[in-house]
Design a protein around this motif. Structure first.
Motif, mmCIF file in Angstrom:
data_model
loop_
_atom_site.group_PDB
_atom_site.id
_atom_site.type_symbol
_atom_site.label_atom_id
_atom_site.label_comp_id
_atom_site.label_asym_id
_atom_site.label_seq_id
_atom_site.Cartn_x
_atom_site.Cartn_y
_atom_site.Cartn_z
ATOM 1 N N LEU A 208 45.153 86.233 19.921
ATOM 2 C CA LEU A 208 45.180 85.905 20.950
ATOM 3 C C LEU A 208 45.565 84.445 20.933
ATOM 4 O O LEU A 208 46.537 83.969 21.436
ATOM 5 C CB LEU A 208 44.311 85.146 21.364
ATOM 6 N N LYS A 209 46.175 83.967 19.580
ATOM 7 C CA LYS A 209 47.557 82.988 18.673
ATOM 8 C C LYS A 209 48.579 83.310 18.727
ATOM 9 O O LYS A 209 49.264 84.547 19.173
ATOM 10 C CB LYS A 209 47.135 82.387 17.865
ATOM 11 N N LEU A 210 49.138 81.875 19.509
ATOM 12 C CA LEU A 210 50.815 82.280 20.296
ATOM 13 C C LEU A 210 51.483 81.127 18.770
ATOM 14 O O LEU A 210 50.727 80.264 19.168
ATOM 15 C CB LEU A 210 51.539 82.610 20.786
ATOM 16 N N SER A 211 52.403 81.716 18.557
ATOM 17 C CA SER A 211 53.405 80.705 17.625
ATOM 18 C C SER A 211 54.434 80.172 18.368
ATOM 19 O O SER A 211 54.401 80.749 19.471
ATOM 20 C CB SER A 211 54.075 81.687 16.794
ATOM 21 N N ASP A 212 54.478 78.744 17.881
ATOM 22 C CA ASP A 212 55.695 78.426 19.076
ATOM 23 C C ASP A 212 57.121 79.086 18.713
ATOM 24 O O ASP A 212 57.390 78.783 19.838
ATOM 25 C CB ASP A 212 56.394 76.962 18.043
ATOM 26 N N SER A 213 57.195 80.227 18.184
ATOM 27 C CA SER A 213 58.152 81.195 18.134
ATOM 28 C C SER A 213 58.734 81.654 19.827
ATOM 29 O O SER A 213 58.876 82.368 20.002
ATOM 30 C CB SER A 213 58.939 81.866 17.077
ATOM 31 N N CYS A 214 56.631 82.107 20.104
ATOM 32 C CA CYS A 214 56.893 82.445 21.313
ATOM 33 C C CYS A 214 57.177 81.823 23.071
ATOM 34 O O CYS A 214 57.257 82.246 23.980
ATOM 35 C CB CYS A 214 55.268 82.954 21.153
ATOM 36 N N PHE A 215 57.226 80.590 23.011
ATOM 37 C CA PHE A 215 57.466 79.603 23.562
ATOM 38 C C PHE A 215 59.209 79.301 23.837
ATOM 39 O O PHE A 215 60.000 79.610 23.120
ATOM 40 C CB PHE A 215 56.600 78.686 23.777
ATOM 41 N N LEU A 216 59.400 79.552 25.322
ATOM 42 C CA LEU A 216 60.649 78.731 25.382
ATOM 43 C C LEU A 216 60.875 77.370 25.291
ATOM 44 O O LEU A 216 59.730 76.574 25.728
ATOM 45 C CB LEU A 216 61.279 79.261 26.997
ATOM 46 N N PRO A 217 61.668 76.159 25.250
ATOM 47 C CA PRO A 217 61.827 74.817 25.675
ATOM 48 C C PRO A 217 60.453 74.364 27.257
ATOM 49 O O PRO A 217 61.028 75.298 28.463
ATOM 50 C CB PRO A 217 63.362 74.499 25.658
ATOM 51 N N PRO B 234 53.264 73.773 25.165
ATOM 52 C CA PRO B 234 52.439 75.305 24.438
ATOM 53 C C PRO B 234 51.440 75.321 23.471
ATOM 54 O O PRO B 234 50.372 75.896 23.962
ATOM 55 C CB PRO B 234 53.692 75.754 23.534
ATOM 56 N N LYS B 235 51.005 73.558 23.597
ATOM 57 C CA LYS B 235 49.353 73.317 22.867
ATOM 58 C C LYS B 235 48.470 73.420 24.215
ATOM 59 O O LYS B 235 47.408 73.909 23.505
ATOM 60 C CB LYS B 235 49.524 72.174 22.207
ATOM 61 N N ASP B 236 48.703 73.251 25.449
ATOM 62 C CA ASP B 236 48.416 73.217 26.652
ATOM 63 C C ASP B 236 47.516 74.679 26.661
ATOM 64 O O ASP B 236 46.546 74.494 27.278
ATOM 65 C CB ASP B 236 48.622 73.597 27.748
ATOM 66 N N LEU B 237 48.687 75.959 26.863
ATOM 67 C CA LEU B 237 48.495 77.209 27.310
ATOM 68 C C LEU B 237 47.157 77.481 26.398
ATOM 69 O O LEU B 237 46.870 78.175 25.648
ATOM 70 C CB LEU B 237 49.152 77.687 26.859
ATOM 71 N N GLN B 238 47.234 77.479 24.392
ATOM 72 C CA GLN B 238 47.249 77.405 23.375
ATOM 73 C C GLN B 238 45.267 77.113 23.804
ATOM 74 O O GLN B 238 44.317 78.172 23.339
ATOM 75 C CB GLN B 238 47.348 76.588 22.379
ATOM 76 N N ASN B 239 45.272 75.893 23.963
ATOM 77 C CA ASN B 239 43.951 75.438 23.906
ATOM 78 C C ASN B 239 43.572 76.040 25.142
ATOM 79 O O ASN B 239 42.201 76.146 25.222
ATOM 80 C CB ASN B 239 43.812 73.871 24.711
ATOM 81 N N LEU B 240 44.027 75.957 25.998
ATOM 82 C CA LEU B 240 43.671 76.779 27.465
ATOM 83 C C LEU B 240 42.558 78.146 27.114
ATOM 84 O O LEU B 240 41.664 78.507 27.685
ATOM 85 C CB LEU B 240 43.814 77.528 28.657
ATOM 86 N N LEU B 241 43.721 79.024 25.553
ATOM 87 C CA LEU B 241 42.915 80.308 25.755
ATOM 88 C C LEU B 241 41.345 80.016 24.555
ATOM 89 O O LEU B 241 41.195 80.787 24.629
ATOM 90 C CB LEU B 241 43.511 80.969 24.742
ATOM 91 N N SER B 242 41.650 79.196 23.925
ATOM 92 C CA SER B 242 40.655 78.517 23.139
ATOM 93 C C SER B 242 39.354 78.441 24.002
ATOM 94 O O SER B 242 38.469 79.406 23.251
ATOM 95 C CB SER B 242 41.113 77.973 22.300
ATOM 96 N N GLN B 243 39.717 78.009 24.806
ATOM 97 C CA GLN B 243 38.402 77.060 26.218
ATOM 98 C C GLN B 243 37.832 78.612 26.557
ATOM 99 O O GLN B 243 36.798 78.651 26.382
ATOM 100 C CB GLN B 243 39.019 76.509 26.614
#
Length: 268
Positions: free
Chosen positions: A104-113, A81-90
């Motif tokens: 635009l920030k997503l918490s860890d609860s927004c993601f599946l394993p 999930p952190k990869d997608l977060q970083n992509l959105l930030s960049q």
């Protein structure tokens, strides 16, 4: 005293010989002296910098890293999930305000394993969606799907559709890409029938949402085909066009639905 009478022809002969010697001497004096030409020194300083510049350019080209070069030195890492977060930030960092970036920030609860690279597509779907049979039976709405799978190409979409046989059961799968399928045909199918899974490219899915052919309010899962690499070893987010279309699709409504808790994101 005796006197010798000289023959006039002898005088003429000697005079002629004298004239010939004088003429030869003058000819030899009139010829310029042959001088040995010196070889000009080679001006190396004029040509060497150009050669050096060419070699420098070639060296720079060689030093340009490719994805394959990076992978040779390190093993592939599964997306998290952190990869997608970083992509959105960049992508939005220089264009949005601090308040807009917070939205635009997503918490860890927004993601599946995330897939740890040990799963097949069917086994991954079974893990993240253990109650799929119930969801499939309860879905009755047209112009919508329960699960969206985003891929980098039509060919990759077809591969995933074939590989999910053990998971999908009796559900209906709709191809959502542009190759050989017109958007008008897909809109008609969505309007008249009930589909459970949509698999396709972000560009076509985005176009269907924009033209009100596909509604995202009934979507529960959105899976990004994150780790797969094409023949050039590029992931979907390594291709600029696919990356931008995927981010646009997320921003349209998916991020909002994720923050509200109605949609879960998965990285396969």
């Amino acid at each position: 005293m005796l006197t010798l009478n000289r023959d006039p022809s002898d005088d003429e002969a000697s005079e002629k010989a004298s004239d010939e010697r004088r003429a030869m001497h003058q000819d030899s004096d009139s010829k310029p002296a042959v001088t040995k030409k010196r070889k000009k020194p080679t001006e190396c300083f004029l040509t060497q910098p150009e050669e050096k510049q060419e070699s420098t350019v070639k060296a720079k080209r060689r030093r340009k890293k490719k994805i394959s070069d990076i992978l040779e030195k390190s093993s592939p890492k599964p997306g998290v999930p952190k990869d997608l977060q970083n992509l959105l930030s960049q992508h939005f960092g220089a264009k949005r305000s601090v308040i807009e970036m917070e939205e635009l920030k997503l918490s860890d609860s927004c993601f599946l394993p995330a897939n740890d690279l040990t799963h097949s597509f069917s086994s991954y779907l079974k893990e993240i969606c253990p109650k799929w049979a119930k969801l499939r039976k309860n879905h009755k709405e047209t112009k919508s799907v329960v699960m969206l799978v985003i891929c980098s190409s039509a060919l990759r979409s077809l591969e995933l559709i074939k590989s999910m046989t053990a998971f999908k059961g009796d559900c209906r799968v709709l191809k959502l890409f542009a190759k050989h399928i017109k958007i008008k045909e897909q809109k008609t199918m969505l309007e008249k029938g009930v589909f459970h899974i949509g698999v396709g490219t972000p560009g076509r899915i985005k176009a269907l949402v924009e033209q009100d052919g596909l509604c995202l309010n009934s979507t529960k899962y959105m899976i990004l085909d994150w780790n797969w690499r094409d023949q050039k070893l590029r992931r979907m987010m390594d291709i600029p066009e696919i990356k931008n279309e995927t981010i646009d699709l997320l921003e349209m409504n998916i991020i909002k639905l994720c923050r509200e808790g109605s949609v879960k994101l998965g990285l396969f």
